[in-house]
Design a protein around this motif. Structure first.
Motif, mmCIF file in Angstrom:
data_model
loop_
_atom_site.group_PDB
_atom_site.id
_atom_site.type_symbol
_atom_site.label_atom_id
_atom_site.label_comp_id
_atom_site.label_asym_id
_atom_site.label_seq_id
_atom_site.Cartn_x
_atom_site.Cartn_y
_atom_site.Cartn_z
ATOM 1 N N ALA A 92 50.010 -33.739 42.674
ATOM 2 C CA ALA A 92 49.572 -32.676 41.769
ATOM 3 C C ALA A 92 49.537 -33.242 40.358
ATOM 4 N N VAL A 93 48.594 -32.726 39.570
ATOM 5 C CA VAL A 93 48.463 -33.127 38.171
ATOM 6 C C VAL A 93 48.429 -31.866 37.325
ATOM 7 N N LEU A 94 49.201 -31.871 36.260
ATOM 8 C CA LEU A 94 49.258 -30.750 35.326
ATOM 9 C C LEU A 94 48.886 -31.254 33.936
ATOM 10 N N ILE A 95 47.950 -30.563 33.311
ATOM 11 C CA ILE A 95 47.606 -30.835 31.916
ATOM 12 C C ILE A 95 48.166 -29.678 31.102
ATOM 13 N N VAL A 96 49.070 -29.997 30.179
ATOM 14 C CA VAL A 96 49.672 -28.984 29.315
ATOM 15 C C VAL A 96 49.182 -29.227 27.898
ATOM 16 N N VAL A 97 48.636 -28.168 27.294
ATOM 17 C CA VAL A 97 48.156 -28.242 25.914
ATOM 18 C C VAL A 97 48.809 -27.110 25.138
ATOM 19 N N SER A 98 49.473 -27.482 24.065
ATOM 20 C CA SER A 98 50.067 -26.495 23.177
ATOM 21 C C SER A 98 49.477 -26.716 21.786
ATOM 22 N N PRO A 99 48.349 -26.040 21.500
ATOM 23 C CA PRO A 99 47.670 -26.280 20.221
ATOM 24 C C PRO A 99 48.565 -26.046 19.002
ATOM 25 N N GLY A 100 49.375 -25.008 19.039
ATOM 26 C CA GLY A 100 50.239 -24.703 17.906
ATOM 27 C C GLY A 100 51.305 -25.760 17.677
ATOM 28 N N GLN A 101 51.704 -26.443 18.739
ATOM 29 C CA GLN A 101 52.714 -27.494 18.642
ATOM 30 C C GLN A 101 52.061 -28.873 18.573
ATOM 31 N N CYS A 102 50.717 -28.900 18.554
ATOM 32 C CA CYS A 102 49.970 -30.169 18.513
ATOM 33 C C CYS A 102 50.447 -31.094 19.630
ATOM 34 N N PHE A 103 50.429 -30.579 20.853
ATOM 35 C CA PHE A 103 50.990 -31.294 21.989
ATOM 36 C C PHE A 103 50.027 -31.289 23.154
ATOM 37 N N VAL A 104 49.812 -32.469 23.745
ATOM 38 C CA VAL A 104 49.043 -32.628 24.981
ATOM 39 C C VAL A 104 49.870 -33.518 25.895
ATOM 40 N N MET A 155 41.197 -36.167 25.247
ATOM 41 C CA MET A 155 41.312 -34.725 25.011
ATOM 42 C C MET A 155 41.734 -34.454 23.577
ATOM 43 N N THR A 156 42.715 -35.199 23.088
ATOM 44 C CA THR A 156 43.201 -35.020 21.725
ATOM 45 C C THR A 156 42.081 -35.206 20.702
ATOM 46 N N SER A 157 41.219 -36.186 20.947
ATOM 47 C CA SER A 157 40.093 -36.423 20.038
ATOM 48 C C SER A 157 39.181 -35.205 19.982
ATOM 49 N N SER A 158 38.871 -34.630 21.146
ATOM 50 C CA SER A 158 38.029 -33.431 21.177
ATOM 51 C C SER A 158 38.734 -32.248 20.531
ATOM 52 N N PHE A 159 40.028 -32.105 20.805
ATOM 53 C CA PHE A 159 40.785 -30.989 20.235
ATOM 54 C C PHE A 159 40.784 -31.058 18.714
ATOM 55 N N SER A 160 40.897 -32.276 18.173
ATOM 56 C CA SER A 160 40.936 -32.423 16.718
ATOM 57 C C SER A 160 39.615 -32.002 16.080
ATOM 58 N N LEU A 161 38.547 -31.998 16.865
ATOM 59 C CA LEU A 161 37.242 -31.542 16.383
ATOM 60 C C LEU A 161 37.025 -30.056 16.662
ATOM 61 N N GLY A 162 38.050 -29.391 17.214
ATOM 62 C CA GLY A 162 37.964 -27.965 17.495
ATOM 63 C C GLY A 162 37.363 -27.634 18.842
ATOM 64 N N ASP A 163 37.228 -28.619 19.724
ATOM 65 C CA ASP A 163 36.598 -28.403 21.028
ATOM 66 C C ASP A 163 37.641 -28.459 22.139
ATOM 67 N N LEU A 164 38.386 -27.376 22.311
ATOM 68 C CA LEU A 164 39.437 -27.309 23.313
ATOM 69 C C LEU A 164 38.858 -27.397 24.727
ATOM 70 N N VAL A 165 37.857 -26.597 25.022
ATOM 71 C CA VAL A 165 37.283 -26.571 26.368
ATOM 72 C C VAL A 165 36.605 -27.896 26.694
ATOM 73 N N GLY A 166 35.822 -28.425 25.768
ATOM 74 C CA GLY A 166 35.155 -29.702 26.001
ATOM 75 C C GLY A 166 36.151 -30.821 26.260
ATOM 76 N N GLY A 167 37.243 -30.831 25.521
ATOM 77 C CA GLY A 167 38.280 -31.834 25.729
ATOM 78 C C GLY A 167 38.912 -31.717 27.101
ATOM 79 N N LEU A 168 39.198 -30.488 27.523
ATOM 80 C CA LEU A 168 39.780 -30.283 28.846
ATOM 81 C C LEU A 168 38.809 -30.701 29.949
ATOM 82 N N LEU A 169 37.536 -30.351 29.783
ATOM 83 C CA LEU A 169 36.543 -30.724 30.788
ATOM 84 C C LEU A 169 36.449 -32.239 30.926
ATOM 85 N N THR A 170 36.408 -32.930 29.811
ATOM 86 C CA THR A 170 36.321 -34.389 29.835
ATOM 87 C C THR A 170 37.590 -35.000 30.427
#
Length: 142
Positions: free
Chosen positions: A61-73, A97-112
């Motif tokens: 199993a693989v889990l991706i955890v993203v906490s935008p408020g804590q700046c955590f992936v 993912m972090t690179s995409s998130f920094s550009l404001g693209d949460l969904v795009g980062g997760l998809l990639t």
């Protein structure tokens, strides 16, 4: 996407489609959790991951955890999944993912990231000796 803002129905559909594709390709269940975590975020991710399978040594199993408020992936893998998704591959996906998130693209980062992790795991047929899990993949936003 602003912290605390819910995903739209279209975004959830895209995320769930990406989760399904990664699982179908690799035979490994993937889960995404977006939201704040209490305490040590890495330990919290490992606790969440441990609830997704019956036996982490046997069940991948693989889990991706993203906490935008804590700046955590964090990409957490069970020992069984780690045999197919290396730490460097998980780190590269987190960086992408972090690179995409920094550009404001949460969904795009997760998809990639999901695509990268699924490809890193390789095809399910190539995973000799791994059993397919019936765990449902799903995206959640807390």
């Amino acid at each position: 996407m602003a912290t605390g803002e819910a995903f739209s129905a279209e975004q959830l559909e895209r995320l769930n489609r990406a989760l399904d594709q990664a699982q179908k390709h690799s035979g490994i269940p993937f889960t995404v959790r977006v939201g704040a975590l209490r305490g040590d975020v890495r330990l919290a991710a490992e606790r969440i991951l441990s609830t997704l399978v019956d036996n982490p040594d046997r069940d991948p199993a693989v889990l991706i955890v993203v906490s935008p408020g804590q700046c955590f992936v964090h990409v957490a893998t069970t020992p069984a999944a780690r045999k197919r998704v290396s730490n460097p591959a998980a780190g590269l996906a987190a960086l992408t993912m972090t690179s995409s998130f920094s550009l404001g693209d949460l969904v795009g980062g997760l998809l990639t990231g999901l695509r990268q992790l699924g490809e890193a795991a390789g095809p399910a047929a190539a995973a000799v000796g791994t059993r397919s899990s019936t765990t449902d993949s799903h995206a959640t936003h807390h």
